[in-house]
Design a protein around this motif. Sequence first.
Motif: not given
Length: 274
Positions: A106, A118, A124-125, A133, A136, A140-141, A145
């Motif tokens: 990230f 992450c 998630a990433c 974002n 993501c 996810y955010e 993320c």
Amino acid sequence: CEMCGAGAQAGSDGCEACQEGKYTNGASVVTCIDCQTGKYSSAGAGVCELCESPLTTRSEGAASCDGCEKFHYMNLDGGCTLCPDGTKCESVGNELGSLMVKVGYFRTVPSSSEVYPCTFEEAACLGGNSTGNKLCREGYEAMLCSSCSARYFFDSLTRTCRDCEATHVTPAMVVVSVVILVVGCALIFMYDKVKAWGEKWLNMGKVRIVYTTCQILTTVSSTVDVPFPEPARSFFSILDLTGLNPLELFAGECINEGLGSYDTRVVVSTLGFG
């Protein structure tokens, strides 16, 4: 045919100076040709200058050292810096604003050179040359993320964000339901034996100690900056069930988005055991 000196070639009106990024030496090379990659020249050059590593050129025919060698990126000052872990820099010409982030990592903003692993890694990433974002995966955010988007819930057993509409039963629900069923049957059919066994062998003080220890262990994976391998990650995921947080076990945020807020989770998770 008119012979021109270094840095020029014959033209319709006599000798013409070579353009930027080209050269002639007036002997073996009499027609202006592009400088090789990694070299540059100004107008009228008889020789191409070599860029000082790790500076280089993005292509042939360059008027300046306009790029960095692979595994480096051009920083905001025009110099070259080693690419951080978590990025892909196998090509020439990387720039800070468009660094390619690896899957599972990230980056906050285009001007940042910091890249972080992450929280939920590749789940998630998705990686890419975006930031925030946009790195993501769906559902996810937030920073790293690490949070589930609206209409998604966190499954504590698989440690993933799952779609509320597409999922009706979670693994955590199944595990907890089976445990409750087994314990309930034991209490109903063997009540006297269970009661006698509990009075003889069950020390509630020790039970609380074991339970509290399990809860502490569930925080290890998120507080220690160590990428745990399997089966350690699965072990910590199973221990998450000791939190007895009904919002996680039964996807409370799918019932009402307010139940997924941070404040609500803190209150529910601290309604403790004993």
